[in-house]
Design a protein around this motif. Structure first.
Motif, PDB file in Angstrom:
ATOM      1  N   THR A 223       0.970  -0.852  -0.325  1.00  0.00           N
ATOM      2  CA  THR A 223       0.346   0.102  -0.211  1.00  0.00           C
ATOM      3  C   THR A 223       0.512   1.399  -0.156  1.00  0.00           C
ATOM      4  O   THR A 223       0.584   2.475  -0.552  1.00  0.00           O
ATOM      5  CB  THR A 223      -0.867   0.084   1.020  1.00  0.00           C
ATOM      6  N   SER A 228      -3.511   4.128  -3.934  1.00  0.00           N
ATOM      7  CA  SER A 228      -4.842   3.906  -4.407  1.00  0.00           C
ATOM      8  C   SER A 228      -5.875   4.997  -3.586  1.00  0.00           C
ATOM      9  O   SER A 228      -5.563   5.588  -2.681  1.00  0.00           O
ATOM     10  CB  SER A 228      -5.738   2.642  -4.113  1.00  0.00           C
ATOM     11  N   THR A 499      -3.997  -5.090  -5.288  1.00  0.00           N
ATOM     12  CA  THR A 499      -2.388  -4.232  -5.565  1.00  0.00           C
ATOM     13  C   THR A 499      -1.187  -5.626  -5.310  1.00  0.00           C
ATOM     14  O   THR A 499      -0.047  -5.718  -6.498  1.00  0.00           O
ATOM     15  CB  THR A 499      -1.966  -3.449  -5.606  1.00  0.00           C
ATOM     16  N   ASP A 688      -0.210   4.112  -9.222  1.00  0.00           N
ATOM     17  CA  ASP A 688      -1.340   3.188  -9.222  1.00  0.00           C
ATOM     18  C   ASP A 688      -2.289   3.157 -10.687  1.00  0.00           C
ATOM     19  O   ASP A 688      -3.191   2.858 -10.657  1.00  0.00           O
ATOM     20  CB  ASP A 688      -2.206   3.984  -8.711  1.00  0.00           C
ATOM     21  N   GLN A 692      -4.152   0.871 -12.585  1.00  0.00           N
ATOM     22  CA  GLN A 692      -6.105   0.041 -12.791  1.00  0.00           C
ATOM     23  C   GLN A 692      -5.731   0.074 -14.553  1.00  0.00           C
ATOM     24  O   GLN A 692      -6.651  -0.736 -14.288  1.00  0.00           O
ATOM     25  CB  GLN A 692      -6.366   2.506 -12.555  1.00  0.00           C
ATOM     26  N   TYR A 695      -5.483  -3.989 -13.138  1.00  0.00           N
ATOM     27  CA  TYR A 695      -6.677  -4.836 -12.772  1.00  0.00           C
ATOM     28  C   TYR A 695      -8.069  -5.370 -12.644  1.00  0.00           C
ATOM     29  O   TYR A 695      -8.320  -5.038 -14.155  1.00  0.00           O
ATOM     30  CB  TYR A 695      -7.160  -3.712 -11.681  1.00  0.00           C
TER      31      TYR A 695
END
Ligand code: SF4
Ligand SMILES: [Zn+2]
Length: 1166
Positions: A223, A228, A499, A688, A692, A695
């Motif tokens: 993280t 995110s 992630t 991020d 994206q 994902y």
């Protein structure tokens, strides 16, 4: 990131895990714990100390403070803090101070900070001692060369420690122990019972990240990497608002019903953006917060007092039976205090720092050995400095909360120089205050986890070291993430799951068909092809390379003394607060005012000028006092002169508190250091954006187009129909430009326009925007620089019949387009108004980030245009440069694709309107005219001279260092003489641009040309979008070593060439510059055309121009001369101009030396 429930078993597991290896401790787990929702970390309230009777004379709090917005980007040092995106800009509160009348209670015991020894590991040996493994480290104390020995036992043995690592040892070394052979080496043993050690202490890990590490060590690191910003839940928003309401109450010391109501209203109104994101109305928010704030009054009645009231019970899950503690919160020191501790390698933002009075009444049969707070005199209230954390979720004493609070006690003890044996957790839901004692075993377990995290994070730094200038590939690194825990249930509900799996697939290349998470893994990643994975891996690693620069600079704050860092231009050392300074808000040009504004002056005026370094107005800074008050205030430089700096910061600098903490007496000056701060927020977001695409359910369209390079499609141009407005806009373009516009209008995916200089890019873009809007489309206009965005908006300003929203830091936006910013609209009071302001405009304009260095050389544009030439249109008919100047850029950059739009353009030249001045210079016999050559100045001014390299080798004109910057004074003088001569011969000042890649040279040039206000002095980047009849460039580098590390910047410099319409003059040392292949090619090109003008010896002494005009060159004030001349410096200028810069044109160019990502972070609108 929805709140997650934890079972009692989980809580116990955690405790068991962090207590493992230690002595048995009975832990009471709370009933229904919830996962802690980390919240925003932005300061919303000024420092407020109830104890300070009067406000110090130099503190001024502006009414319309917007420090929060200014600090955006700077604020989120909390890497893991996922939620700062939901922040609305906050207005800081005016602190209200009431005199304290606290009855004297027992003071805390004298503070004995642990002895901290910073060492570098030289050697490691593993040995068995009584059957147990231990690690013996040979270390060297830094700074210095003293050798010592550190023995790691118990759980510390598992540390992944390697030679060269930096560690902090907390504890006392003692006389040689028998385990160390080479006596007498001072030795320390670190084990379960005693002493602590911090691995890689320069990595400051956030307390909140560390507190989540219990179940999975991988989660906080993942993280931390990818920031995110999608999951904003209502409960998170309520939590943020309630926090702010409570902090407001604490600040003002007011808790009455109407006041609280008013605060709720105010905070809710400021949170419209957040409400919009969770689709909640103001009414919903107000009623929700009212409900949640119900306990605040009773909290205050009970706990906010000068001494504990009988019902002010403090919950202590570790208390012995019969032991009751009472609490009074007597004083607020600060809110949102951001503490960095390179001692523990930790940082954290404490909700509130309070002075608490605690009365322990021990009625039970036994005392608790772990509650250090319980003093011998149980009936006397004791006063403690404590962290006070506000928890708005339902959980009571959740394990993560406890861990976090415990870590804060370490940070606060260091910051306040006092014992902080425990912290406070306030649960708004249950109206309960819990005492969290900092128990050694738990603290130790947390620090072991911290060390493990740090070791993983450092693996990248290690491999990333030694980057060359032209590094094109990414080095392979060993695993930098802890392995997945492979727990189907834990991972299934983990908020970092996507992630985590993405890294597992793309970076770690794990094949998993059998583990408990194999199914989830397949579900999340089976759509990713090996090529796509490789793309992610490569770009992710390149982003990390950039990040390392920032980390390296960051740690200089504590690893480099102020004076040393000042020599590198990134610090002002020896600064004292100017108490006589009064902030005058009217001096401010806009409504943008900082929370607290102070003036610092150099302690001694004989020190070097503040203008010499890399720090300029608008730069982010931190204010510190060595050694321990690190970055206790953060903000920006408001104004800068050679001796003083005015800063706007987020926290009050309360000199009484500062003196207490630094133990300075009233008569000595407190010495501050002001450091350039590196803004750091961009990387997690960049990652991020990349993630994206990958994902499941992510942006597959862009993945196809950008990663797989799918062919972009275009509509048939025949079918393009324009309405009247669009048609009119099209009609104003030339054929070449119309083709470009048509390409865009028919694009289904994307079109690429290669706009060469002078071909009317701005015009085309403005026209395209008009056409798109009239066709009912919405447009996002983005560029790397503010000036590029604003240039286009200026074009649109008078023709657009639609609304435009300009997003970004208003201080960096062109004043003439301020009308497009939210700041210049009415403050919205309803969601509908906000929605209208934000959603209605069809055009949104902002800056964006770029990465194009260190292997990211292949820009997205290049990549796409190479793959799909059919998607590219050239704008290549230029109306700016004459044929000679165009030839240069055609050869050097544009592969002969550029052509002049007309013969008039091709023939353009700069005619001197009035040759009298030049004649006057030569009215007597002048050394510049010899039998073999005519005057060099006259040659340059000749209108046939259109592109020229002026070789200074014979003059000579050596460069000279200024700290670690470089300048060239002779060259500056030559540039000055040419510019001055042009002006005095009748050329308009604003038709001359002076340019250098070197920041120090820019400052010097700004100084020598200071009376020529309209001559623009530019960095290569600043020159974008401008043109001038004459551009004069100072190449600066000239030395016998042939040092001209210019490769990347040279590419930018080429762009600068194309700013010139009629005349381009480049001053430089041929000998030095031709050492670089690219420049060699350039010089050969110039030579081929006979465009090199070698200057004679002492060319700069031949014309008496400075004597005629420039008083500033003659009149040196003493303080300009303070820097000692070093004898080995190649100095051939008799006088030394001061570095007073023309601030408006000095940019951060030099420090960023081609690290364009960093540059854009600094530029970023944030
Ligand atoms: S998905 Fe599992 S392994 Fe990955 S971070 Fe979350 S809990 Fe850890
Ligand atoms: Zn002459």
């Amino acid at each position: 990131m929805p709140p997650l429930a934890r079972t009692k078993e989980e809580e116990e597991d955690f405790m068991a895990s962090i207590l493992s290896d230690g002595p048995e401790i009975k832990v009471e787990a709370p009933a229904t714990p919830k996962r802690h929702l980390s919240r925003h970390t932005e300061s919303s309230c000024n420092h407020h100390s109830l104890s300070t009777p009067t406000r110090s004379a130099n503190v001024f709090t502006a009414k319309d403070v917007d420090i929060a917005e200014l600090m955006e980007g700077a604020e989120d040092w909390d890497w893991d803090d996922m939620n700062s995106d939901v922040l609305s800009p906050r207005r800081a509160r005016s602190p209200k101070k009431t005199p304290s009348a606290i009855r004297v209670v027992a003071p805390p015991p004298a503070y004995v900070p642990p002895t901290r020894t910073r060492c570098v590991v030289k050697g490691i040996e593993e040995r068995f001692s009584s059957g147990y493994l231990q690690k013996v480290l040979a270390v060297q104390v830094v700074p210095g060369d003293e050798r010592r020995c550190v023995i790691l036992q118990d759980e510390w043995v598992d540390t992944d420690i390697r030679p060269g690592d930096t560690i902090n040892v907390l504890g006392d070394f003692a006389a040689p122990a028998s385990t160390c052979k080479a006596a007498p080496v001072p030795t320390i043993t670190i084990n379960v019972q005693t002493n602590l050690f911090i691995h890689h202490p320069d990595l400051l890990i956030t307390a909140t990240a560390l507190s989540t590490a219990s179940q999975c060590r991988r989660k906080p690191i993942v993280t931390n990497l990818v920031r995110s910003s999608v999951d904003v839940t209502p409960s998170l928003v309520w939590g943020n608002i309630l926090h702010e309401v409570m902090q407001a109450c604490l600040c003002e010391g007011r808790w009455d019903g109407p006041w609280i109501e008013a605060q709720i209203d105010e905070v809710v109104k400021k949170s419209l953006g957040d409400l919009m994101r969770v689709n909640m109305s103001i009414e919903q928010a107000v009623s929700e917060i009212r409900l949640r704030a119900q306990g605040l009054r009773s909290f205050a009645d009970k706990y906010v007092a000068e001494e504990p009231k009988p019902d002010a019970v403090l919950t202590n899950t570790r208390a012995a039976t019969g032991q009751i503690s009472l609490l009074a919160i007597a004083k607020l020191h600060d809110i949102e205090e951001d503490i960095w501790s390179p001692t523990y390698g930790l940082k954290g933002k404490v909700d509130a720092s309070v002075q608490a009075i605690i009365l322990d009444t021990d009625e039970g049969p036994r005392s608790n050995p772990f509650t250090k707070a319980a003093s011998a005199s149980a009936k006397t209230p004791q006063s403690w400095t404590m962290p006070f954390e506000i928890k708005t979720g339902r959980a009571v004493a959740g394990m993560e909360h406890r861990a976090q609070t415990m870590l804060y006690t370490l940070l606060m003890a260091e910051r306040y120089g006092t014992e902080v044996p425990s912290g406070l957790l306030y649960y708004t839901r249950s109206d309960e205050v819990v005492r969290v004692p900092a128990v050694r075993n738990e603290v130790r377990a947390l620090l072991v986890a911290r060390n493990e995290m740090a070791a993983y994070m450092m693996r990248r730094m290690r491999t990333g070291g030694g980057r060359g200038d032209e590094k094109e590939h990414v080095p392979e690194v060993e695993a930098f993430l802890p392995p997945t825990i492979d727990d189907g249930w834990q991972c299934g509900k983990c908020f970092a799951l996507d992630t985590c799996m993405l890294y597992r697939k793309t970076v770690e290349n794990i094949v998993d068909t059998a583990s408990p998470i194999a199914d989830i893994y397949a579900l999340k990643t089976s759509h990713i092809t090996p090529e796509q994975g490789a793309f992610f891996k490569k770009w992710e690693a390149l982003i990390s390379l950039e990040e390392q620069d920032l980390i390296r600079f960051k740690k200089e704050l504590w690893t480099m003394g102020a004076q040393e860092r000042e020599r590198h231009g990134r610090c002002f050392s020896n600064m004292v607060l100017d108490r006589s300074y009064h902030w005058r808000p009217e001096a401010q040009t806009s409504s943008r005012i900082h929370g607290h504004t102070y003036r610092f002056i150099k302690e001694s005026l004989t020190q070097s000028s503040l203008l010499n370094g890399h720090m300029s107005s608008g730069d982010a800074i931190t204010v510190s006092i060595e050694p321990d008050l690190l970055a206790f205030a953060k903000g920006f430089i408001v104004d800068l002169t050679p001796q003083e700096v005015i800063v706007g910061v987020d926290h009050e600098i309360d000199m009484d508190a500062v003196r207490t903490r630094t133990r300075a007496n009233l008569f000595e000056d407190v010495i501050f250091r002001i450091d350039k701060d590196e803004l750091f927020s961009g990387m997690g977001r960049i990652r991020d954006n990349l993630a994206q695409l990958y994902y499941p359910g992510g942006d597959t369209k862009r993945l196809d187009l950008v990663v797989d390079l799918k062919r972009p499609e275009f509509d048939d141009i025949e079918q393009l129909t324009l309405d009247e407005t669009a048609d009119a806009a099209m009609g104003k373009l030339n054929t070449n430009q119309q083709m470009a516009a048509a390409k865009v209008l028919t694009a289904q995916d994307y079109a690429l326009i290669l706009g060469m200089p002078g071909t009317g890019k701005t015009t085309v873009i403005a026209a395209i925007i008009q056409m798109l809007v009239s066709l009912g489309k919405t447009v996002l206009l983005a560029s790397y620089t503010h000036s590029a965005v604003d240039t286009i908006l200026l074009k649109l300003k008078h023709v657009a019949d639609f609304s435009i929203l300009r997003v970004g830091n208003i201080d960096k936006i062109h004043p003439d387009v301020h009308e497009f910013t939210l700041a210049h609209r009415r403050v919205p009071t309803t969601l509908e108004q906000l929605e209208h302001q934000v959603m209605a405009p069809p055009v949104v304009a902002t800056t964006c980030l770029s990465i194009d260095q260190n292997g990211l050389e292949v820009s997205l544009f290049r990549m796409l245009s190479d793959a799909h030439p059919h998607a590219v249109v050239d704008l290549n008919e230029q109306y700016r440069m004459n044929a000679d100047i165009m030839l240069l850029s055609n050869k050097l950059i544009y592969s002969d694709r550029l052509r002049c739009g007309s013969e008039a353009v091709a023939q353009r030249s700069l005619k001197i309107p009035d040759p009298a001045f030049l004649r006057g210079l030569h009215s007597t016999a002048s050394p510049c005219q010899t039998a073999v050559s005519t005057c060099w100045l006259a040659q340059l001014l000749d209108d046939r001279c259109k592109a020229v390299f002026v070789d200074t080798d014979a003059v000579p004109a050596y460069d000279s260092p200024v700290g670690d910057l470089v300048e060239n004074r002779v060259e500056a003088r030559l540039v000055y003489q040419v510019a001055e001569c042009l002006i005095r011969s009748g050329i308009q000042q604003d038709q001359i641009g002076v340019l250098s890649l070197y920041r120090q040279q820019i400052k010097l040039l700004s100084h020598v040309l200071q009376h020529r206000k309209e001559v623009e002095i530019l960095t290569a980047d600043r020159s974008q979008g401008r043109d001038k009849e004459c551009i004069i460039i100072s190449m600066v580098r000239s030395n016998d070593e042939g040092q001209a590390n210019l490769m990347k910047d040279w590419r930018r410099m080429n762009v600068a060439f194309t700013r010139a319409r009629s005349k381009l003059i480049i001053f430089g040392s041929r000998k030095t510059l031709q050492g670089t292949p690219l420049l060699k090619e350039f010089l050969e090109l110039m030579d081929d055309h006979g465009w090199i003008l070698p200057l004679p010896r002492d060319a700069h002494e031949m014309h008496a121009i400075s004597d005629l005009t420039d008083s500033s060159m003659k009149k040196r004030s003493a303080d300009d001369m303070v820097e000692p001349f070093s004898p080995d410096r190649k100095e051939n200028t008799p006088t030394r101009p001061s570095k007073k810069g023309r601030k408006s044109v000095v940019t951060d160019e030099a420090i960023l030396k081609g690290r364009s990502l960093l540059k854009d972070l600094m530029n970023e609108s944030s």
